[in-house]
Design an enzyme around this catalytic site. Structure first.
Site, PDB file in Angstrom:
ATOM      1  NE  ARG A  14      19.526  51.055  11.909  1.00  0.00           N
ATOM      2  CZ  ARG A  14      19.457  51.541  10.682  1.00  0.00           C
ATOM      3  NH1 ARG A  14      20.384  51.244   9.770  1.00  0.00           N
ATOM      4  NH2 ARG A  14      18.499  52.382  10.340  1.00  0.00           N
ATOM      5  CD  GLU A  38      17.170  48.946   2.454  1.00  0.00           C
ATOM      6  OE1 GLU A  38      16.686  47.817   2.356  1.00  0.00           O
ATOM      7  OE2 GLU A  38      18.391  49.166   2.513  1.00  0.00           O
TER       8      GLU A  38
HETATM    9  C1  LIG Z   1      18.199  51.020   6.715  1.00  0.00           C
HETATM   10  C2  LIG Z   1      19.578  50.574   6.464  1.00  0.00           C
HETATM   11  O1  LIG Z   1      20.537  51.251   6.675  1.00  0.00           O
HETATM   12  S1  LIG Z   1      19.787  49.041   5.865  1.00  0.00           S
HETATM   13  C3  LIG Z   1      21.083  48.356   6.794  1.00  0.00           C
HETATM   14  C4  LIG Z   1      20.668  47.069   7.341  1.00  0.00           C
HETATM   15  N1  LIG Z   1      21.651  46.601   8.258  1.00  0.00           N
HETATM   16  C5  LIG Z   1      22.650  45.805   7.860  1.00  0.00           C
HETATM   17  O2  LIG Z   1      22.804  45.344   6.726  1.00  0.00           O
HETATM   18  C6  LIG Z   1      23.651  45.488   8.898  1.00  0.00           C
HETATM   19  C7  LIG Z   1      23.454  44.117   9.416  1.00  0.00           C
HETATM   20  N2  LIG Z   1      23.493  43.119   8.376  1.00  0.00           N
HETATM   21  C8  LIG Z   1      24.065  41.914   8.525  1.00  0.00           C
HETATM   22  O3  LIG Z   1      24.631  41.625   9.579  1.00  0.00           O
HETATM   23  C9  LIG Z   1      23.992  40.955   7.415  1.00  0.00           C
HETATM   24  O4  LIG Z   1      23.919  41.637   6.182  1.00  0.00           O
HETATM   25  C10 LIG Z   1      22.765  39.992   7.579  1.00  0.00           C
HETATM   26  C11 LIG Z   1      22.945  39.168   8.860  1.00  0.00           C
HETATM   27  C12 LIG Z   1      21.447  40.729   7.670  1.00  0.00           C
HETATM   28  C13 LIG Z   1      22.690  39.061   6.365  1.00  0.00           C
HETATM   29  O5  LIG Z   1      23.963  38.556   6.169  1.00  0.00           O
HETATM   30  P1  LIG Z   1      24.272  37.512   4.970  1.00  0.00           P
HETATM   31  O6  LIG Z   1      23.377  36.348   5.116  1.00  0.00           O
HETATM   32  O7  LIG Z   1      25.741  37.262   5.017  1.00  0.00           O
HETATM   33  O8  LIG Z   1      23.859  38.228   3.627  1.00  0.00           O
HETATM   34  P2  LIG Z   1      24.479  39.501   2.905  1.00  0.00           P
HETATM   35  O9  LIG Z   1      24.765  40.550   3.901  1.00  0.00           O
HETATM   36  O10 LIG Z   1      25.594  39.124   1.987  1.00  0.00           O
HETATM   37  O11 LIG Z   1      23.291  39.918   1.932  1.00  0.00           O
HETATM   38  C14 LIG Z   1      22.108  40.372   2.425  1.00  0.00           C
HETATM   39  C15 LIG Z   1      20.992  39.374   2.161  1.00  0.00           C
HETATM   40  O12 LIG Z   1      19.849  39.953   2.777  1.00  0.00           O
HETATM   41  C16 LIG Z   1      18.807  40.080   1.795  1.00  0.00           C
HETATM   42  N3  LIG Z   1      18.014  41.235   2.163  1.00  0.00           N
HETATM   43  C17 LIG Z   1      18.109  42.484   1.729  1.00  0.00           C
HETATM   44  N4  LIG Z   1      17.160  43.234   2.317  1.00  0.00           N
HETATM   45  C18 LIG Z   1      16.491  42.436   3.147  1.00  0.00           C
HETATM   46  C19 LIG Z   1      15.420  42.606   4.009  1.00  0.00           C
HETATM   47  N5  LIG Z   1      14.863  43.796   4.173  1.00  0.00           N
HETATM   48  N6  LIG Z   1      14.992  41.568   4.723  1.00  0.00           N
HETATM   49  C20 LIG Z   1      15.572  40.352   4.577  1.00  0.00           C
HETATM   50  N7  LIG Z   1      16.589  40.118   3.772  1.00  0.00           N
HETATM   51  C21 LIG Z   1      17.034  41.142   3.062  1.00  0.00           C
HETATM   52  C22 LIG Z   1      19.524  40.203   0.479  1.00  0.00           C
HETATM   53  O13 LIG Z   1      18.672  39.883  -0.583  1.00  0.00           O
HETATM   54  C23 LIG Z   1      20.656  39.201   0.676  1.00  0.00           C
HETATM   55  O14 LIG Z   1      20.112  37.906   0.517  1.00  0.00           O
HETATM   56  P3  LIG Z   1      20.733  36.775  -0.496  1.00  0.00           P
HETATM   57  O15 LIG Z   1      22.075  36.458   0.080  1.00  0.00           O
HETATM   58  O16 LIG Z   1      19.771  35.661  -0.406  1.00  0.00           O
HETATM   59  O17 LIG Z   1      20.806  37.432  -1.832  1.00  0.00           O
END
Ligand SMILES: CC(=O)SCCNC(=O)CCNC(=O)[C@H](O)C(C)(C)COP(=O)(O)OP(=O)(O)OC[C@H]1O[C@@H](n2cnc3c(N)ncnc32)[C@H](O)[C@@H]1OP(=O)(O)O
Length: 498
Positions: free
Chosen positions: A6, A136
């Protein structure tokens, strides 16, 4: 908990296929004995879904399913739905561990956030999914909004969750702060299981992990080769070594001798090269280069520490170059089963120092050639000789080779095509070896370099790594043409195995 699949996949440019994820998951759990693994973020992609499904069906069969974790989001249950379909049974719910992230990213109040989290935990429970909660940006939260962190922990202590995961998301901690923050939390919530998730931005991840252990942390997050977002996570290999050598109060069951194999496999799958000086798994970390060190190893192992290579399935090596002394050369000669008198040893050492001065790399397998060259003796006999060859490279046609090989007194000729000139050459060679019912070693690495600062007409050095009957060795060729240099290295290989 290992999060190579991950957080490790959040290394820029890295993406595992479903089959690679399954192989790594199997090695982590069965070969290394890691307790738990985090294998993906929910919702990421169709490919990720298939990868998670592949791992969960294997883990279900083996009875490991509760050791497989998936990062999920506060998204009203979308992640839970995804995990359920993928067969995952433990979510690591990503929540906000600092006021800063909560206010500016989610734009929520603590009360709204906690209420949404409570709903997701309840939904997970209904669906037979266990919950761990990531806070986080927790480390910044402890620095900038500790009252929020403790309000959050008070709330979580009333929830049906298994563990709380404390990430140093931006790698801002130093050892004293890691100890202080975790001690405070352990003192206030002695009955909750806390994991620490280090990042390596200041190169302090392992030091922070040590302090987390001293402060009473219950679990640690690591990755193979320290892969992960930005500067990466705490490397599994060094974390295991330091715990085994310096923290006897903690016992872990991770199999040290398999660390190197797993590390190399992850390197191959990711194409992300392990730096040669990376502790435990880097190419050079068990190589003595300085003559004085090699000499000291002969005198009561004066230059050994507790990190003995054999512990990690590796071997000590002695480099050959301008800082070599007689002891380095002798160690390499011993491995080849060769012996020189003191006078000849001095001459050979001198030649190796000269080559090192010209920035040339000298490998153990070069030694017979150097000895033969320096001493003008017949210590080394060339049983197999590449007599002549034609290499054809043209536009629109596959490269081809005609090769003439002298095998003792016999001369054999063969033709072959290949993807490149050297590949065509190796295919022709392979045909000759097959006709003699012999097998060639496997080529596992091919490195070309020119001396730094030189131009395109410079000498080119090709170093090829081979594996023969499970034994790895390198040969080197030097020429102004890189294919010719590779052919010289190949002729040396043929004589090494002859
Ligand atoms: C512990 C760590 O390393 S954190 C890393 C987490 N992992 C990742 O980000 C990798 C996987 N992520 C993804 O595939 C994508 O970012 C997704 C599917 C989660 C969301 O994708 P998208 O809808 O395109 O949104 P995007 O990535 O641009 O932005 C993140 C969105 O998540 C929101 N967000 C941030 N943290 C969280 C959370 N903990 N829970 C839910 N939503 C969250 C943000 O506010 C943003 O929302 P908004 O667009 O309404 O402002």
């Amino acid at each position: 908990m290992d999060t190579t699949l991950r957080d490790g996949e959040q290394t820029s440019g890295v993406s595992f296929s479903a089959a690679e994820k399954l192989t790594i998951a199997q090695l982590l759990l069965e070969e290394l004995n890691i307790d738990r693994i985090e294998i993906a973020s929910a919702r990421v992609s169709e490919g990720e879904f298939q990868a998670v499904k592949g791992i969960t069906s294997w883990a279900e069969e083996r009875g490991y399913i509760n050791r497989i974790e998936v990062l999920s989001f506060v998204d009203g249950g979308v992640s839970i739905d995804w995990m359920k379909k993928a067969g995952a049974k433990v979510q690591n719910l990503l929540t906000k561990g600092s006021m800063n992230h909560l206010t500016h990213q989610l734009k929520k109040t603590p009360e709204q956030h906690f209420s949404e989290i409570a709903q997701i935990i309840a939904l997970a429970k209904e669906n037979n999914i266990e919950t761990n909660v990531y806070l986080e940006d927790w480390s910044n939260g402890m620095r900038n909004s500790p009252e929020y962190v403790f309000q959050f922990l008070d709330f979580l202590s009333t929830q049906p969750i298994k563990r709380i995961l404390l990430p140093d998301t931006l790698g801002v901690l130093i050892p004293s702060l890691a100890f202080e923050f975790i001690s405070k939390i352990r003192a206030k919530y002695p009955n909750i299981h806390f994991d620490f998730h280090a990042h390596n931005d200041y190169d302090l991840s392992v030091a922070n992990v040590m302090e987390a252990i001293k402060a009473g942390i219950n679990g640690l997050h690591v990755t193979v080769n320290g892969m992960g977002e930005r500067a990466g996570n705490a490397p599994l290999e060094s974390t295991v070594a330091v715990i085994n050598d310096y923290l006897p109060e903690v016992s872990i069951n991770i199999k040290e001798t398999s660390l190197y194999t797993v590390s190399k496999l992850v390197e191959t799958f990711t194409g992300y090269r392990i730096p040669a000086n990376k502790p435990i798994v880097g190419d050079n970390v068990f190589t003595q280069t300085a003559g004085i060190h090699a000499d000291g190893d002969n005198k009561n192992n004066l230059y050994f520490n507790d990190l003995l290579p054999e512990r990690f399935g590796r071997k000590r090596k002695y480099a050959l170059g301008k800082t070599s002394g007689k002891a380095n050369i002798e160690k390499n000669l011993q491995e080849l089963g060769l012996k020189l008198n003191q006078e000849d040893l001095k001459l050979v050492t001198q030649r190796i120092i000269e080559l090192g001065d010209k920035k040339e790399t000298v490998t153990k397998e070069d030694l017979p050639y150097i000895i033969s060259d320096v001493l003008d003796s017949h210590t080394y006999e060339e049983k197999i000789k590449i007599e002549s060859y034609i290499l054809v490279h043209s536009k629109g046609m596959r490269p081809s080779t005609t090769l003439c090989l002298k095998f003792g007194s016999e001369i054999i000729e063969e033709n072959a095509q290949g993807d490149g000139q050297f590949d065509a050459f190796m295919n022709a060679l392979s045909k000759i070896y097959k006709s003699k019912k012999l097998t060639l070693p496997k080529l596992i690495d091919y490195a070309v370099r020119i001396p730094p600062g030189s131009s395109s007409d410079a000498l080119c050095e090709t170093i090829i790594t081979w594996v023969n009957n499970g034994k790895e060795f390198k040969t080197r060729g030097l020429d102004s043409d890189q294919t010719v240099a590779a052919i010289i290295a190949t002729q040396k290989m043929l004589n090494v195995i002859a």
